[in-house]
Motif scaffolding. Structure first.
Motif, PDB file in Angstrom:
ATOM      1  N   GLY A   1       0.810  -1.213   0.000  1.00  0.00           N
ATOM      2  CA  GLY A   1       0.000   0.000   0.000  1.00  0.00           C
ATOM      3  C   GLY A   1       0.840   1.258   0.000  1.00  0.00           C
ATOM      4  O   GLY A   1       0.517   2.236  -0.685  1.00  0.00           O
ATOM      5  N   ILE A   2       1.919   1.248   0.761  1.00  0.00           N
ATOM      6  CA  ILE A   2       2.823   2.399   0.792  1.00  0.00           C
ATOM      7  C   ILE A   2       3.413   2.638  -0.591  1.00  0.00           C
ATOM      8  O   ILE A   2       3.450   3.772  -1.091  1.00  0.00           O
ATOM      9  N   ASN A   3       3.874   1.571  -1.213  1.00  0.00           N
ATOM     10  CA  ASN A   3       4.479   1.711  -2.550  1.00  0.00           C
ATOM     11  C   ASN A   3       3.450   2.120  -3.604  1.00  0.00           C
ATOM     12  O   ASN A   3       3.779   2.865  -4.536  1.00  0.00           O
ATOM     13  N   GLU A   4       2.220   1.639  -3.461  1.00  0.00           N
ATOM     14  CA  GLU A   4       1.160   2.070  -4.384  1.00  0.00           C
ATOM     15  C   GLU A   4       0.971   3.588  -4.318  1.00  0.00           C
ATOM     16  O   GLU A   4       0.899   4.265  -5.354  1.00  0.00           O
ATOM     17  N   GLU A   5       0.917   4.123  -3.099  1.00  0.00           N
ATOM     18  CA  GLU A   5       0.666   5.561  -2.951  1.00  0.00           C
ATOM     19  C   GLU A   5       1.868   6.402  -3.368  1.00  0.00           C
ATOM     20  O   GLU A   5       1.702   7.488  -3.939  1.00  0.00           O
ATOM     21  N   LEU A   6       3.074   5.932  -3.084  1.00  0.00           N
ATOM     22  CA  LEU A   6       4.262   6.641  -3.564  1.00  0.00           C
ATOM     23  C   LEU A   6       4.236   6.756  -5.084  1.00  0.00           C
ATOM     24  O   LEU A   6       4.470   7.834  -5.646  1.00  0.00           O
ATOM     25  N   ALA A   7       3.947   5.645  -5.746  1.00  0.00           N
ATOM     26  CA  ALA A   7       3.920   5.637  -7.213  1.00  0.00           C
ATOM     27  C   ALA A   7       2.785   6.500  -7.755  1.00  0.00           C
ATOM     28  O   ALA A   7       2.947   7.204  -8.757  1.00  0.00           O
ATOM     29  N   LEU A   8       1.629   6.470  -7.090  1.00  0.00           N
ATOM     30  CA  LEU A   8       0.506   7.305  -7.519  1.00  0.00           C
ATOM     31  C   LEU A   8       0.862   8.786  -7.394  1.00  0.00           C
ATOM     32  O   LEU A   8       0.516   9.594  -8.263  1.00  0.00           O
ATOM     33  N   GLY A   9       1.552   9.155  -6.313  1.00  0.00           N
ATOM     34  CA  GLY A   9       1.974  10.532  -6.144  1.00  0.00           C
ATOM     35  C   GLY A   9       2.953  10.969  -7.220  1.00  0.00           C
ATOM     36  O   GLY A   9       2.881  12.098  -7.737  1.00  0.00           O
ATOM     37  N   GLN A  10       3.859  10.071  -7.591  1.00  0.00           N
ATOM     38  CA  GLN A  10       4.826  10.391  -8.652  1.00  0.00           C
ATOM     39  C   GLN A  10       4.119  10.595  -9.985  1.00  0.00           C
ATOM     40  O   GLN A  10       4.455  11.514 -10.743  1.00  0.00           O
ATOM     41  N   ARG A  11       3.130   9.750 -10.285  1.00  0.00           N
ATOM     42  CA  ARG A  11       2.416   9.900 -11.550  1.00  0.00           C
ATOM     43  C   ARG A  11       1.537  11.150 -11.542  1.00  0.00           C
ATOM     44  O   ARG A  11       1.370  11.808 -12.572  1.00  0.00           O
ATOM     45  N   ALA A  12       0.994  11.502 -10.362  1.00  0.00           N
ATOM     46  CA  ALA A  12       0.229  12.747 -10.264  1.00  0.00           C
ATOM     47  C   ALA A  12       1.128  13.949 -10.534  1.00  0.00           C
ATOM     48  O   ALA A  12       0.704  14.924 -11.172  1.00  0.00           O
ATOM     49  N   ALA A  13       2.368  13.888 -10.071  1.00  0.00           N
ATOM     50  CA  ALA A  13       3.321  14.973 -10.340  1.00  0.00           C
ATOM     51  C   ALA A  13       3.593  15.094 -11.830  1.00  0.00           C
ATOM     52  O   ALA A  13       3.726  16.203 -12.362  1.00  0.00           O
TER      53      ALA A  13
ATOM     54  N   MET B   1       2.141   9.349   2.040  1.00  0.00           N
ATOM     55  CA  MET B   1       2.979   8.679   1.051  1.00  0.00           C
ATOM     56  C   MET B   1       2.760   9.254  -0.350  1.00  0.00           C
ATOM     57  O   MET B   1       3.699   9.373  -1.139  1.00  0.00           O
ATOM     58  N   PHE B   2       1.522   9.602  -0.660  1.00  0.00           N
ATOM     59  CA  PHE B   2       1.207  10.228  -1.943  1.00  0.00           C
ATOM     60  C   PHE B   2       1.974  11.545  -2.081  1.00  0.00           C
ATOM     61  O   PHE B   2       2.569  11.832  -3.125  1.00  0.00           O
ATOM     62  N   GLN B   3       1.949  12.364  -1.018  1.00  0.00           N
ATOM     63  CA  GLN B   3       2.673  13.636  -1.042  1.00  0.00           C
ATOM     64  C   GLN B   3       4.176  13.427  -1.165  1.00  0.00           C
ATOM     65  O   GLN B   3       4.862  14.204  -1.837  1.00  0.00           O
ATOM     66  N   GLU B   4       4.675  12.366  -0.540  1.00  0.00           N
ATOM     67  CA  GLU B   4       6.103  12.058  -0.656  1.00  0.00           C
ATOM     68  C   GLU B   4       6.456  11.734  -2.103  1.00  0.00           C
ATOM     69  O   GLU B   4       7.464  12.213  -2.635  1.00  0.00           O
ATOM     70  N   GLY B   5       5.625  10.931  -2.752  1.00  0.00           N
ATOM     71  CA  GLY B   5       5.868  10.623  -4.159  1.00  0.00           C
ATOM     72  C   GLY B   5       5.771  11.858  -5.037  1.00  0.00           C
ATOM     73  O   GLY B   5       6.565  12.043  -5.966  1.00  0.00           O
ATOM     74  N   LEU B   6       4.805  12.710  -4.740  1.00  0.00           N
ATOM     75  CA  LEU B   6       4.631  13.963  -5.477  1.00  0.00           C
ATOM     76  C   LEU B   6       5.882  14.830  -5.363  1.00  0.00           C
ATOM     77  O   LEU B   6       6.406  15.335  -6.370  1.00  0.00           O
ATOM     78  N   SER B   7       6.376  14.998  -4.141  1.00  0.00           N
ATOM     79  CA  SER B   7       7.551  15.850  -3.910  1.00  0.00           C
ATOM     80  C   SER B   7       8.793  15.286  -4.574  1.00  0.00           C
ATOM     81  O   SER B   7       9.593  16.032  -5.155  1.00  0.00           O
ATOM     82  N   ARG B   8       8.967  13.978  -4.492  1.00  0.00           N
ATOM     83  CA  ARG B   8      10.143  13.349  -5.115  1.00  0.00           C
ATOM     84  C   ARG B   8      10.174  13.631  -6.614  1.00  0.00           C
ATOM     85  O   ARG B   8      11.224  13.943  -7.179  1.00  0.00           O
ATOM     86  N   GLU B   9       9.003  13.503  -7.233  1.00  0.00           N
ATOM     87  CA  GLU B   9       8.954  13.643  -8.686  1.00  0.00           C
ATOM     88  C   GLU B   9       9.088  15.108  -9.116  1.00  0.00           C
ATOM     89  O   GLU B   9       9.718  15.405 -10.134  1.00  0.00           O
TER      90      GLU B   9
ATOM     91  N   VAL C   1      -5.273  27.359  -6.211  1.00  0.00           N
ATOM     92  CA  VAL C   1      -5.073  25.937  -5.911  1.00  0.00           C
ATOM     93  C   VAL C   1      -5.152  25.152  -7.212  1.00  0.00           C
ATOM     94  O   VAL C   1      -6.163  25.208  -7.919  1.00  0.00           O
ATOM     95  N   ARG C   2      -4.095  24.416  -7.540  1.00  0.00           N
ATOM     96  CA  ARG C   2      -4.014  23.709  -8.816  1.00  0.00           C
ATOM     97  C   ARG C   2      -4.393  22.232  -8.722  1.00  0.00           C
ATOM     98  O   ARG C   2      -4.497  21.569  -9.762  1.00  0.00           O
ATOM     99  N   ALA C   3      -4.591  21.732  -7.510  1.00  0.00           N
ATOM    100  CA  ALA C   3      -5.009  20.332  -7.374  1.00  0.00           C
ATOM    101  C   ALA C   3      -5.664  20.129  -6.016  1.00  0.00           C
ATOM    102  O   ALA C   3      -5.222  20.699  -5.009  1.00  0.00           O
ATOM    103  N   HIS C   4      -6.730  19.357  -6.007  1.00  0.00           N
ATOM    104  CA  HIS C   4      -7.389  18.930  -4.775  1.00  0.00           C
ATOM    105  C   HIS C   4      -7.221  17.415  -4.671  1.00  0.00           C
ATOM    106  O   HIS C   4      -7.719  16.672  -5.529  1.00  0.00           O
ATOM    107  N   PHE C   5      -6.533  16.968  -3.633  1.00  0.00           N
ATOM    108  CA  PHE C   5      -6.305  15.545  -3.413  1.00  0.00           C
ATOM    109  C   PHE C   5      -7.018  15.122  -2.132  1.00  0.00           C
ATOM    110  O   PHE C   5      -6.714  15.601  -1.048  1.00  0.00           O
ATOM    111  N   ARG C   6      -7.968  14.182  -2.272  1.00  0.00           N
ATOM    112  CA  ARG C   6      -8.752  13.694  -1.142  1.00  0.00           C
ATOM    113  C   ARG C   6      -8.550  12.184  -1.023  1.00  0.00           C
ATOM    114  O   ARG C   6      -8.541  11.487  -2.041  1.00  0.00           O
ATOM    115  N   PHE C   7      -8.464  11.682   0.218  1.00  0.00           N
ATOM    116  CA  PHE C   7      -8.248  10.249   0.436  1.00  0.00           C
ATOM    117  C   PHE C   7      -9.297   9.693   1.387  1.00  0.00           C
ATOM    118  O   PHE C   7      -9.505  10.218   2.475  1.00  0.00           O
TER     119      PHE C   7
END
Length: 480
Positions: A135-147, A178-186, A350-356
């Motif tokens: 699950g952690i890796n799924e959200e990291l990858a999703l955040g990277q693709r969102a970036a 985790m999503f935000q972490e992936g977003l920031s990395r990318e 605001v350029r994106a709204h992310f809800r979980f």
């Protein structure tokens, strides 16, 4: 089928549908590549316990268009079981089926594997209901693709404003982190990301957990859904594939047809529980390795369809649910419309709204939008209902607002795949004119739709029986 057997299967199915799964040792070894292929082919039948089906690529920015805004609602990533007791209930049901019967070699190993998984979960109570490494890796990858979706929007800027919000559950908060972490990395160190709350936490929690704020759902409709489910299960003995008996014979020879059905359902529930975990306990392998031909696939298709049907009655567009699910999705849809419109009018930076949130949050939104059909006969509605495709772990929905040469356009993605808006003239094209979207979803009673649908006259309401309360509390807890 006796009432006792029907009741046992019903409880087993409720436990199965709302928990994660495992895999098992094979009697005859398969080539590794074939084993992997069968495991991959099993995933589309695991419903809400399917791990996220990562797309090969995300849709590119349309030619002649520039991204203005993203709206997003995502389910939390793969997780451990919500309740340990649900797993132990399945183990107890399995032991009741075994009794004192002799087991095959494969059946004996499976029994060890089932208890090994139960013991591991029992010895790791802190992990219950939390994200797994998957699950952690799924959200990291999703955040990277969102970036990568957002990168064109940020090409002339070193600053990005986003708004975030989650339900109050640890797993949704962790998913956002985790999503935000992936977003920031990318996005890289040079991009300054400003993070704002979508709205105050309490209002956000109410928006993202409508099922906790709908008295009629608990007091009136869930008991009706339970009755519809029981009727469906009672008919399984007349429709089950003969393969279920052959399957049971590989493990516990000599079971009756009714008990063979119960065994297959029980083990499929345990497999679904194991599937999001980070280690295999051999339970799912029971379904992929027990035969050398493709007859196993017919069994898992039948079991997957059975699980899909149960979810259909409890949180899908079933007639008995009286349109309650799409009504609960209306406030979230309204928020999508309002925030997209603010971006279209250039009234917000605001350029994106992310809800979980949860599968029981995303499902009503899909029904409000019309992706899941809420009109017509039961069979017509069911055709649009597929939990493995629509509501796997980390499931998500995007609205992307673009400024194009011929005006403002919206593209919808379901699990990062383009999905046309389900109304003409947009139903045959990837991009829909924003004015068409606004007009189609413009309802005078939007704000009151959920309130009216969820109202219960307390003077006329009947209290639920203790047995129904017990089942429904378990179901609601595991549903999310």
């Amino acid at each position: 089928m006796s009432a006792k057997h029907c009741s046992l299967i019903l409880v087993c199915l409720y436990c199965l549908l709302f928990t994660p799964l495992g895999s098992m040792a094979e009697e005859l070894p398969l080539k590794n590549s074939e084993h992997q292929q069968r495991n991959a082919r099993l995933q589309p039948y695991l419903g809400t316990h399917r791990t996220y089906p990562t797309p090969r690529a995300i849709p590119a920015e349309p030619a002649g268009c520039q991204l203005l805004h993203i709206n997003h609602l995502g389910r939390h990533g793969s997780r451990y079981p919500i309740e340990l007791d649900d797993v132990l209930a399945l183990v107890s049901e399995y032991e009741t089926l075994v009794g004192t019967r002799p087991l095959t070699k494969t059946g004996s190993q499976l029994r060890v594997d089932i208890h090994r998984m139960a013991d591991w979960l029992r010895n790791n109570p802190a992990r219950i209901a939390q994200l797994t490494e998957k699950g952690i890796n799924e959200e990291l990858a999703l955040g990277q693709r969102a970036a990568r979706m957002l990168r064109p929007e940020t090409r002339n800027s070193q600053q990005l404003s986003i708004a975030t919000g989650t339900s109050e559950m640890d797993r949704t908060k962790h998913s956002l982190k985790m999503f935000q972490e992936g977003l920031s990395r990318e996005l890289g160190e040079n991009m300054h990301v400003i993070i704002r709350p979508v709205m105050p936490d309490k209002k956000m929690a109410e928006l993202l957990t409508p099922f906790f704020h709908c008295p009629r759902l608990d007091r009136t409709l869930k008991p009706l859904a339970k009755s519809a489910t029981a009727e469906y299960i009672a008919n399984l003995s007349h429709s089950h594939p003969d393969i279920s008996t052959r399957f049971a014979d590989q493990l516990i020879p000599g079971l009756s047809d009714a008990k063979a059905i119960r065994l297959a359902i029980n083990l499929f529930h345990l497999c679904r529980i194991e599937n999001p975990l980070d280690q295999s306990f051999g339970i799912c392998d029971t379904f992929t390795d027990w035969t050398t031909d493709d007859s196993w696939l017919g069994l898992v298709q039948w079991l997957g369809d059975t699980a899909n049907h149960i979810y259909y009655y409890s949180m899908g567009p079933a007639v008995v649910m009286d349109d309650i699910q799409s009504s609960m999705g209306m406030p979230i849809l309204r928020h999508f419309l309002d925030t997209t419109d603010a971006a279209a009018r250039d009234e917000s930076d605001v350029r994106a709204h992310f809800r979980f949130a949860h599968d029981a949050t995303l499902s009503p939104l899909l029904q409000s939008i019309g992706i899941i059909k809420t009109r017509g006969a039961e069979d017509e509605r069911y055709l649009s209902w597929n939990t493995s495709r629509q509501l796997p772990m980390a499931a998500n929905l995007y609205w992307q607002l673009y400024e194009c040469r011929d005006g403002l356009k919206v593209r919808m993605l379901v699990n990062e795949k383009a999905e046309p808006f389900p109304f003409p003239p947009c139903s045959r094209q990837e991009l829909c004119d924003w004015r068409e979207v606004k007009q189609h979803y413009k309802h005078a009673d939007y704000q009151d739709r959920m309130k009216k649908a969820c109202f219960v006259d307390e003077l006329d309401a009947q209290p639920l029986s203790s047995s129904i309360q017990e089942i429904e509390l378990s179901a609601s807890g595991n549903m999310i």
